[in-house]
Design an enzyme around this catalytic site. Structure first.
Site, PDB file in Angstrom:
ATOM      1  N   GLU A 199       0.802  -1.234   0.000  1.00 49.49           N
ATOM      2  CA  GLU A 199       0.000   0.000   0.000  1.00 49.49           C
ATOM      3  C   GLU A 199       0.827   1.273   0.000  1.00 49.49           C
ATOM      4  O   GLU A 199       0.747   2.093   0.924  1.00 49.49           O
ATOM      5  CB  GLU A 199      -1.011   0.001   1.159  1.00 49.49           C
ATOM      6  CG  GLU A 199      -2.077  -1.068   1.005  1.00 49.49           C
ATOM      7  CD  GLU A 199      -3.405  -0.729   1.681  1.00 49.49           C
ATOM      8  OE1 GLU A 199      -3.476   0.279   2.407  1.00 49.49           O
ATOM      9  OE2 GLU A 199      -4.383  -1.479   1.459  1.00 49.49           O
ATOM     10  N   ASN A 327      -4.872  -4.778  -3.145  1.00 47.68           N
ATOM     11  CA  ASN A 327      -5.674  -4.710  -1.919  1.00 47.68           C
ATOM     12  C   ASN A 327      -6.950  -3.968  -2.294  1.00 47.68           C
ATOM     13  O   ASN A 327      -6.889  -2.801  -2.693  1.00 47.68           O
ATOM     14  CB  ASN A 327      -4.940  -3.920  -0.830  1.00 47.68           C
ATOM     15  CG  ASN A 327      -3.712  -4.642  -0.300  1.00 47.68           C
ATOM     16  OD1 ASN A 327      -3.359  -5.721  -0.775  1.00 47.68           O
ATOM     17  ND2 ASN A 327      -3.057  -4.053   0.686  1.00 47.68           N
ATOM     18  N   TYR A 329     -10.776  -2.870  -1.128  1.00 50.29           N
ATOM     19  CA  TYR A 329     -11.803  -2.708  -0.091  1.00 50.29           C
ATOM     20  C   TYR A 329     -12.985  -1.907  -0.641  1.00 50.29           C
ATOM     21  O   TYR A 329     -14.043  -2.453  -0.887  1.00 50.29           O
ATOM     22  CB  TYR A 329     -11.219  -1.989   1.127  1.00 50.29           C
ATOM     23  CG  TYR A 329     -10.222  -2.813   1.913  1.00 50.29           C
ATOM     24  CD1 TYR A 329     -10.640  -3.573   2.998  1.00 50.29           C
ATOM     25  CD2 TYR A 329      -8.875  -2.827   1.578  1.00 50.29           C
ATOM     26  CE1 TYR A 329      -9.740  -4.329   3.731  1.00 50.29           C
ATOM     27  CE2 TYR A 329      -7.961  -3.581   2.305  1.00 50.29           C
ATOM     28  CZ  TYR A 329      -8.398  -4.331   3.380  1.00 50.29           C
ATOM     29  OH  TYR A 329      -7.508  -5.077   4.102  1.00 50.29           O
TER      30      TYR A 329
END
Ligand code: NOJ
Length: 483
Positions: A199, A327, A329
Site C-alpha cells: 500500500e 488490496n 476494499y
C-alpha cells in the site's frame, strides 16, 4: 385474485413473465442449484502484518520502527494504544497457525519486520530476528499452509528515518534492496512468493504528506512525489535483489491499494473512462512499476512538483514483475465518460452511501470485479492476487459468547460473488487473502476497529471464531460461493 389489476398492469406483468422476470421462485431455485465455482488451483488465504500482531517489540534484538515512535506519541492513536503487545503473535504463532489451519485455507500472507532483521535499517543483521520468521515458515509448512511474505508493511526502521529522512532519500531504497537480498537468501528455499511493499498509495500520502500515519510528516508536493519515487525505486531494486539472491523461480511483486475507479453505469463509454482514470490515478506507483515510465498526464499535472528521476532509475523500477497484488476494499471513485480531457468525470459520493464499521469503508462489491479487470487490461497483467479484502464490524460478544457478524458475512458474500464473476470471465485472479486472520492493531484507530475472522480479547488474548470464520471456511471447502 387479479380482480384489482387494471388491464394495463396485467399486460405489463404478462410482458415481464415473457422475459422470465416474474418467476421469482424458479430464479431463486436456479441460484441455489448453481454454485459459482472457482478454479481448482485457486489460492485461498488470510493476511496479517508484523506491527499489527507481533508485539514483543523489545525482544531478541529488534530495533525501533517509525510506528513504535509514532504510536507512543500522545494523540496519534485514537484509543491511546500501541503495538507493544498487540496479539502477542511473536509468542503465540503456533496457536495462530492452528487458527489458519482451522479455516481450511492453504495460504497465509504475513509481513516481516525490517527492524527485527536489520535493527538499524542497514549494516549488521540480527540473525535472531530472522529466526522468528524461520520458525513461523516452518510451522506453516508443517501444517500444509503456504507462506506468502511481505517485506514492507510500514514498519520502517526508525534509524533510517532519523539518519536520512526515511523514504525522502534513495539511501532507503538501497537499504531496502539489501534487506530484501538478505531475506531472500535465507527464506526462498521455503517461501516461493514475496510481496515487496504494501500500500504505497497509503503510507506515502498518509505518512509523508498528511501527517496521519507514521512518521507524521507534511511534506510539500514535490518532496512527497520524490518520496513515492524512492519507494518505486526500492521496489524495483528489491525485485532485482530477490532474483539475484533468492532461489530461481521465486515470484515477486507488490501489494497495492489501487485507486479503484468503477464505471458508475457500465456503458462502453464509462468503462473506457474508468480505464483512463485507473491508469492516470495510479501513475505514481503501479503505473510507473508496470509501464517503466510516468504517464504524460501525471507529469503534466505534477508540473514543477514532478519527481526527479533518471532513465536508469525508470529501467530499474520497470523490471518485470511476476504478479500484481491488489488490496481491494472500497470503490475509490465512481466515474462517467467526459468529452473533455482527461476523459472522465469523478462523481461525488452521497453521504447516504453505505459503509461498514469504518468511515472509509464504502460498500461497493463490484469494485473487486472492475479493478482487477481494468488493471489486467491496461497493464496486460497475467497474474493477480487479491492481496487483501475484508471489513470491520462491531463484533460484540453475544450473551452466548459468540460473535454474529452478519454484516461482515454480507460484505464478503457480495465481494466474493463479484470476484467469482471476474474469474469466470477470465480476469487472471489466482488467489485471495482475506484481511484479516484476527482482530489486530488497526493503525491510527488502535484496537477500536476489528477486521478479524477471529475475535481477539486483548486483555486475555483469547481468540474466538466469529460466524464469518464459519462462512469463509465453507466457501473455501466448497471452492464456491452460493450453494
Ligand atoms: C490495508 C492495510 O494494508 C492493513 O494494514 C489494514 O489493517 C487494512 N487495510 C484495513 O484497514
Amino acid at each position: 385474485m387479479f380482480a384489482n389489476l387494471s388491464r394495463r398492469s396485467f399486460a405489463g406483468l404478462a410482458g415481464l413473465a415473457a422475459l422470465g422476470m416474474t418467476t421469482r421462485a424458479s430464479a431463486a431455485e436456479s441460484d441455489t442449484h448453481a454454485p459459482a465455482r472457482f478454479p481448482k488451483d485457486f489460492v485461498w488465504g488470510t493476511a496479517t502484518s508484523s506491527y499489527q500482531i507481533e508485539g514483543a517489540v523489545n525482544e531478541d534484538g529488534r530495533g525501533k520502527s517509525i510506528w513504535d515512535v509514532f504510536s507512543h506519541t500522545p494523540g496519534k492513536i485514537e484509543d491511546g494504544t500501541t503495538g507493544d503487545r498487540a496479539n502477542e503473535h511473536y509468542h503465540r504463532y503456533k496457536e495462530d497457525v492452528g487458527l489458519i489451519k482451522a479455516l481450511g485455507v492453504k495460504a497465509y500472507r504475513f509481513s516481516i519486520a525490517w527492524p527485527r532483521v536489520f535493527p538499524d535499517g542497514t549494516g549488521q543483521p540480527n540473525p535472531q530476528g530472522l529466526d522468528f520468521y524461520n520458525r513461523l515458515v516452518d510451522e506453516l509448512l508443517a501444517n500444509g499452509i503456504e507462506p506468502y511474505a511481505t517485506l514492507y508493511h510500514w514498519d520502517l526502521p526508525q534509524t533510517l528515518q532519523d539518519r536520512v529522512g526515511g523514504w525522502q532519500s534513495s539511501d532507503t531504497s538501497k537499504a531496502f534492496a539489501d534487506y530484501a537480498a538478505y531475506v531472500a537468501a535465507r527464506l526462498t528455499d521455503r517461501v516461493k512468493t514475496i510481496f515487496t511493499v504494501n500500500e504505497v498509495g497509503r503510507f506515502v500520502n498518509f505518512g509523508y504528506g498528511w501527517a496521519i500515519d507514521a512518521p507524521g510528516l507534511k511534506l510539500p508536493t514535490a518532496q512527497l512525489n520524490q518520496a513515492r519515487h524512492h519507494v518505486a525505486l526500492a521496489h524495483g531494486l528489491a525485485v532485482q535483489a530477490i532474483r539475484a539472491s533468492g532461489r530461481a523461480g521465486t515470484k515477486v511483486g507488490a501489494a497495492e491499494n489501487i485507486a479503484a475507479c468503477v464505471p458508475a453505469i457500465a456503458t462502453a463509454e464509462n468503462i473506457r473512462a474508468a480505464e483512463i482514470a485507473t491508469r492516470e490515478l495510479n501513475a505514481g506507483f503501479l503505473g510507473v512499476v508496470l509501464e517503466g515510465k510516468y504517464t504524460d498526464g501525471f507529469l503534466a499535472y505534477a508540473g514543477a512538483d514532478a519527481p526527479k528521476f533518471t532513465t536508469d532509475e525508470l529501467k530499474i523500477i520497470g523490471t518485470p514483475n511476476d504478479f500484481v497484488g491488489l488490496n481491494i476494499y472500497a470503490p475509490q471513485f465512481y466515474v462517467t465518460a467526459s468529452d473533455r480531457a482527461p476523459g472522465f468525470h469523478v462523481l461525488p459520493f452521497p453521504t447516504s452511501f453505505p459503509r461498514m464499521n469504518s468511515e472509509w469503508l464504502r460498500i461497493g462489491p463490484e469494485v473487486i470485479y472492475w479493478a482487477p479487470r481494468i488493471a489486467a487490461k491496461i497493464w496486460n497483467i497475467d497474474t493477480i492476487y487479491i492481496s487483501e479484502n475484508g471489513a470491520s464490524s462491531e463484533d460484540k460478544l453475544a450473551a452466548d459468547g459468540q460473535v454474529y457478524d452478519l454484516d461482515r458475512i454480507m460484505f464478503l458474500r457480495n465481494y466474493l460473488t463479484q470476484m467469482q464473476r471476474a474469474v469466470a470471465e477470465g480476469v487472471p485472479i489466482r488467489g485471495y487473502f482475506l484481511w484479516s486472520l484476527m482482530d489486530n492493531f488497526e493503525w491510527i484507530f488502535g484496537y477500536g476497529k476489528r477486521f478479524g475472522l477471529y475475535r481477539v480479547d486483548f486483555e486475555t488474548q483469547a481468540r474466538v471464531p466469529k460466524l464469518s470464520a464459519a462462512f469463509y471456511r465453507d466457501v473455501v471447502a466448497r471452492n464456491a460461493i452460493g450453494v
